[in-house]
Design a protein around this motif. Sequence first.
Motif, PDB file in Angstrom:
ATOM      1  N   PRO A  96      82.760  27.528  54.710  1.00 27.60           N
ATOM      2  CA  PRO A  96      83.241  29.109  55.090  1.00 27.60           C
ATOM      3  C   PRO A  96      83.992  29.341  53.205  1.00 27.60           C
ATOM      4  O   PRO A  96      84.224  30.161  52.994  1.00 27.60           O
ATOM      5  N   ALA A  97      85.555  28.346  53.751  1.00 31.11           N
ATOM      6  CA  ALA A  97      86.183  28.536  52.419  1.00 31.11           C
ATOM      7  C   ALA A  97      85.825  27.600  51.352  1.00 31.11           C
ATOM      8  O   ALA A  97      86.094  29.153  50.495  1.00 31.11           O
ATOM      9  N   ASP A  98      84.907  26.964  50.715  1.00 27.31           N
ATOM     10  CA  ASP A  98      84.553  27.331  49.784  1.00 27.31           C
ATOM     11  C   ASP A  98      83.698  28.783  49.670  1.00 27.31           C
ATOM     12  O   ASP A  98      83.803  28.873  48.039  1.00 27.31           O
ATOM     13  N   GLN A  99      82.993  28.335  50.311  1.00 27.40           N
ATOM     14  CA  GLN A  99      82.061  29.998  49.829  1.00 27.40           C
ATOM     15  C   GLN A  99      82.844  31.376  49.831  1.00 27.40           C
ATOM     16  O   GLN A  99      82.376  32.296  48.657  1.00 27.40           O
ATOM     17  N   LEU A 100      83.368  31.569  50.149  1.00 26.08           N
ATOM     18  CA  LEU A 100      84.717  32.702  49.740  1.00 26.08           C
ATOM     19  C   LEU A 100      85.126  32.715  48.660  1.00 26.08           C
ATOM     20  O   LEU A 100      85.642  34.256  47.934  1.00 26.08           O
ATOM     21  N   LYS A 101      85.836  30.944  48.259  1.00 26.85           N
ATOM     22  CA  LYS A 101      86.199  31.020  46.910  1.00 26.85           C
ATOM     23  C   LYS A 101      85.235  31.841  46.277  1.00 26.85           C
ATOM     24  O   LYS A 101      85.144  32.648  44.547  1.00 26.85           O
ATOM     25  N   LEU A 102      83.903  31.015  45.801  1.00 25.95           N
ATOM     26  CA  LEU A 102      83.029  31.560  45.274  1.00 25.95           C
ATOM     27  C   LEU A 102      82.000  33.339  45.015  1.00 25.95           C
ATOM     28  O   LEU A 102      82.690  33.834  43.986  1.00 25.95           O
ATOM     29  N   ILE A 103      82.131  33.255  46.214  1.00 26.13           N
ATOM     30  CA  ILE A 103      82.132  34.778  46.433  1.00 26.13           C
ATOM     31  C   ILE A 103      82.936  35.905  45.622  1.00 26.13           C
ATOM     32  O   ILE A 103      82.427  36.582  45.665  1.00 26.13           O
ATOM     33  N   ASP A 104      84.112  35.381  45.964  1.00 29.79           N
ATOM     34  CA  ASP A 104      85.695  36.703  45.516  1.00 29.79           C
ATOM     35  C   ASP A 104      85.278  36.640  44.343  1.00 29.79           C
ATOM     36  O   ASP A 104      85.289  37.703  43.309  1.00 29.79           O
ATOM     37  N   GLU A 105      85.742  35.384  43.113  1.00 30.66           N
ATOM     38  CA  GLU A 105      84.863  35.122  42.024  1.00 30.66           C
ATOM     39  C   GLU A 105      83.970  36.110  41.028  1.00 30.66           C
ATOM     40  O   GLU A 105      84.082  36.953  40.323  1.00 30.66           O
ATOM     41  N   ASP A 106      82.755  35.871  42.134  1.00 29.77           N
ATOM     42  CA  ASP A 106      81.482  36.563  41.533  1.00 29.77           C
ATOM     43  C   ASP A 106      80.745  37.975  42.105  1.00 29.77           C
ATOM     44  O   ASP A 106      80.927  39.271  41.238  1.00 29.77           O
ATOM     45  N   ALA A 107      82.145  38.447  42.751  1.00 36.19           N
ATOM     46  CA  ALA A 107      82.123  40.139  44.038  1.00 36.19           C
ATOM     47  C   ALA A 107      83.004  39.965  42.803  1.00 36.19           C
ATOM     48  O   ALA A 107      82.854  41.863  42.519  1.00 36.19           O
ATOM     49  N   ARG A 108      84.123  40.017  42.391  1.00 38.75           N
ATOM     50  CA  ARG A 108      84.999  40.653  41.834  1.00 38.75           C
ATOM     51  C   ARG A 108      84.514  41.132  40.135  1.00 38.75           C
ATOM     52  O   ARG A 108      84.915  42.370  39.374  1.00 38.75           O
ATOM     53  N   GLY A 109      83.700  39.759  39.471  1.00 43.12           N
ATOM     54  CA  GLY A 109      83.012  40.129  38.579  1.00 43.12           C
ATOM     55  C   GLY A 109      81.937  41.740  38.788  1.00 43.12           C
ATOM     56  O   GLY A 109      81.736  42.162  37.278  1.00 43.12           O
ATOM     57  N   LEU A 110      81.200  41.144  39.855  1.00 44.48           N
ATOM     58  CA  LEU A 110      80.405  42.637  40.352  1.00 44.48           C
ATOM     59  C   LEU A 110      81.011  44.109  40.201  1.00 44.48           C
ATOM     60  O   LEU A 110      79.984  44.779  39.602  1.00 44.48           O
ATOM     61  N   MET A 111      82.076  44.586  40.614  1.00 44.76           N
ATOM     62  CA  MET A 111      83.073  44.744  40.720  1.00 44.76           C
ATOM     63  C   MET A 111      83.739  45.984  38.936  1.00 44.76           C
ATOM     64  O   MET A 111      82.709  46.423  38.358  1.00 44.76           O
ATOM     65  N   MET A 112      83.588  45.060  38.450  1.00 40.29           N
ATOM     66  CA  MET A 112      84.282  44.776  37.425  1.00 40.29           C
ATOM     67  C   MET A 112      82.962  45.717  35.862  1.00 40.29           C
ATOM     68  O   MET A 112      82.920  46.710  35.575  1.00 40.29           O
ATOM     69  N   ARG A 113      81.774  44.999  36.675  1.00 41.76           N
ATOM     70  CA  ARG A 113      80.867  44.996  35.573  1.00 41.76           C
ATOM     71  C   ARG A 113      80.115  47.179  36.216  1.00 41.76           C
ATOM     72  O   ARG A 113      79.682  47.812  35.212  1.00 41.76           O
ATOM     73  N   GLN A 114      79.718  46.753  37.448  1.00 41.78           N
ATOM     74  CA  GLN A 114      80.101  48.259  38.037  1.00 41.78           C
ATOM     75  C   GLN A 114      80.653  49.093  37.238  1.00 41.78           C
ATOM     76  O   GLN A 114      80.311  50.560  36.533  1.00 41.78           O
ATOM     77  N   GLU A 301      97.532  39.320  48.829  1.00 46.54           N
ATOM     78  CA  GLU A 301      97.274  39.174  47.353  1.00 46.54           C
ATOM     79  C   GLU A 301      95.750  38.966  47.629  1.00 46.54           C
ATOM     80  O   GLU A 301      94.823  39.891  46.741  1.00 46.54           O
ATOM     81  N   ALA A 302      95.562  38.053  47.922  1.00 46.53           N
ATOM     82  CA  ALA A 302      93.947  37.209  47.928  1.00 46.53           C
ATOM     83  C   ALA A 302      93.083  38.544  48.218  1.00 46.53           C
ATOM     84  O   ALA A 302      91.267  38.524  47.906  1.00 46.53           O
ATOM     85  N   GLU A 303      92.908  39.821  49.091  1.00 39.19           N
ATOM     86  CA  GLU A 303      92.265  40.543  49.626  1.00 39.19           C
ATOM     87  C   GLU A 303      92.537  42.047  48.716  1.00 39.19           C
ATOM     88  O   GLU A 303      91.669  43.005  49.174  1.00 39.19           O
ATOM     89  N   VAL A 304      93.216  41.843  47.818  1.00 36.17           N
ATOM     90  CA  VAL A 304      93.180  43.130  47.357  1.00 36.17           C
ATOM     91  C   VAL A 304      92.894  42.697  45.812  1.00 36.17           C
ATOM     92  O   VAL A 304      92.989  42.164  45.581  1.00 36.17           O
ATOM     93  N   ILE A 305      92.446  43.899  45.969  1.00 34.86           N
ATOM     94  CA  ILE A 305      91.098  44.276  43.776  1.00 34.86           C
ATOM     95  C   ILE A 305      91.854  45.570  43.476  1.00 34.86           C
ATOM     96  O   ILE A 305      92.037  46.800  43.718  1.00 34.86           O
ATOM     97  N   GLU A 306      93.465  45.660  42.581  1.00 36.21           N
ATOM     98  CA  GLU A 306      93.172  46.538  42.063  1.00 36.21           C
ATOM     99  C   GLU A 306      92.362  46.199  41.094  1.00 36.21           C
ATOM    100  O   GLU A 306      91.288  45.840  39.999  1.00 36.21           O
ATOM    101  N   PHE A 307      92.271  47.978  40.263  1.00 40.98           N
ATOM    102  CA  PHE A 307      91.094  48.330  39.747  1.00 40.98           C
ATOM    103  C   PHE A 307      91.264  50.045  39.475  1.00 40.98           C
ATOM    104  O   PHE A 307      92.247  50.816  40.189  1.00 40.98           O
TER     105      PHE A 307
END
Length: 724
Positions: A96-114, A301-307
């Motif tokens: 679960p921890a491994d997945q959360l790390k990879l998800i966070d990285e990919d999802a942040r990129g997705l939000m920036m692309r949005q 901080e890990a749960e915060v996304i500044e935008f």
Amino acid sequence: MTFSDFLRAPFPPAVELPDEDFAGSRRFFNRELSWLGFNWRVLEEAENPRAPLLERLRFLSISAANLDEFYTVRVAGLRELANAGNTTPAADGLSPADQLKLIDEDARGLMMRQQAVWDGLKAEMEGAGITLVRRDQLTEADIAHLDEVFMAQVFPVLTPLAVDPAHPFPFIPNTGFTLALQLERKKDRRDLRALLPIPQQIDRFVALPLEDGGRRFLPLEELLLLHVGTLFPGYKLKGHCAFRVLRDSDIEVEDEAEDLVREFEVALKRRRRGEVIRLKLSSGAPSALRRVIMAELGVDEAEVIEFDGLIGMADVKELVLDDRSDLQWPVFTSRVPERVQDHEGDMFAAIRQKDMLLHHPYETFDMVIRFLQQAAIDPNVVAIKQTLYRTSNESPIVDALCEAAEAGKSVTALVELKARFDEAANIRQSRKLERAGAHVVYGFLNYKTHAKISTVVRREGEKLVTYTHFGTGNYHPITARVYTDLSLFTCDARLGRDATKVFNYVGGYAPPDGMENLAISPISLKGKLLELIAAEAEHAVAGKPAEIWAKMNSLVEPDVIDALYAASQKGVKISLVVRGICGLRPGIKGLSENIRVKSIVGRFLEHSRIVCFGNGHGLPAKRARVFISSADWMGRNLNRRVETLVEIQNATVKAQIVGQIMAANLADQSQSWVMAADGRFTREDVAAIEHPFNCHRFFMENPSLSGRGTAGAADVPELTHTEE
């Protein structure tokens, strides 16, 4: 070019991955990362120049809403496991921890692309006469107009809240959008921190007066900042930020609940207060405000996304303007099947003629509604049974069931309370049905009833005839306009008996005995699939043509994936259309070289579940075995839900599914993405094709075989390329 030209094209060359251990977890691709990959494909449709501008905006909104739900459900669950110290790996080996790390990285990129896509779409919209303005761009006339709008439509529903020892930090609901304000009192320069929760009932974009025939809009937060002085008289604005929260939306229900409906009502209240799992915060927030917000919401901080951009991207769907049809898909009107018209709208007469398969939304979902409405008023109908997983708030299906019950017919409604995010609506529907006199059944506590079945028992002469509807999608007339699904109507006595046994199983818990033409989860569906895949592999070993075509939303069940790998290694050609999550890795030499996977993302949401087996004759073939299902190939569907797998016996319906629906999906080029062995999807190179084939356009232009009328069900027309 014909269907055969597409379907006989060679499989892409297999790749060798010598460093991979395919006897272990590396043979699977991660479920969560695969889902994110699907949402990247949705977002890329927002950049597809062949789609109309406002439809691209709609895709952007969908990608944002999808990501929100992914966080509130999937990420919330992984976070709970990780916080509990659970290190159990998923099928692909990631904890679960491994997945959360990879998800966070990919999802942040997705939000920036949005955000980048939004910026591009805004520029195009401005060129088309739809403009987003800031408050510093307003004219005096605009401000006068907005003053009226604010006082009449916004001010009455706002609740400005000070944040100090006498005013504790308020509860912010899931997806709640809030302005945080740093204020200063003018008379003594005393600081005040305040929050302005923005009710979701107010439009996010406020219309401004027309200018040169163009439409202009101001984001709601800009309107609120413009009127801070009205909301906080005597104060001036020193700093501000916007934030939005996502909360854990899981529901836990006690196994020993004495009253299931009441237990769900309590659980829904608990869900409102689920832990915050993501905080999106506008960049440049005053540091003191930022600290207070994080502390009060309990996030690190890990749960915060500044935008730096628009927060709450799903709201851009409001800008898909009804009066700009020139920027949307051309209007498509779903067909009424010719055979129903031949029988002057009589559904029972049309079904008596022979089995009928409707392909929604190309054939109208109104036929499903009409089937039940006619049953409600038909004096010869004695009983109706219906599953309800998701349906609309003002459901014509529920209304028809209520009318039937009030007319004295025996009506049984199997309502699934555990349909995520529809729990409250389903509780309301169940009470409405009970008031009308229907028998309401809630099914199993540990299994969701996801099967889509309706039976109508009608007295005809000296006997009772059961008319049955099996669907691959929900009984929801709104989503049926954009979801592609299948509806099988039949009065085959065997299927009627099987359907009745399913209702008896869910209502009385007694496992059905002697099913004739139906396999169901969690009892026999998975075993049936594995048996059919193994049989196809034996045909290959015997030197017979061996082929499997399947279509679904998600494929992650490890035993099924391993069965497909084994069949591929024995020579079975396997073609899969998987819209969303795919844990299988295709095209790997020695493992899956005979498997190809594609995803279709386009105007309509692919939702139907189909599987076809060549049965020793290859595909397409008249002697193939063909099934439709309510189930995706996931652990939850095959092991923890009540689902159906219906074998198609009628020759015309079988030809329709194999030679029309599946063939067109496999032949599609315009909306298709091809999966590689590493889990990545690549769009078909449409630019290199003179007239790329679009399966959605094909279905819009060609009626379904089994719904044809007196002209007869001719062979499927040979496919020729048609332009977009």
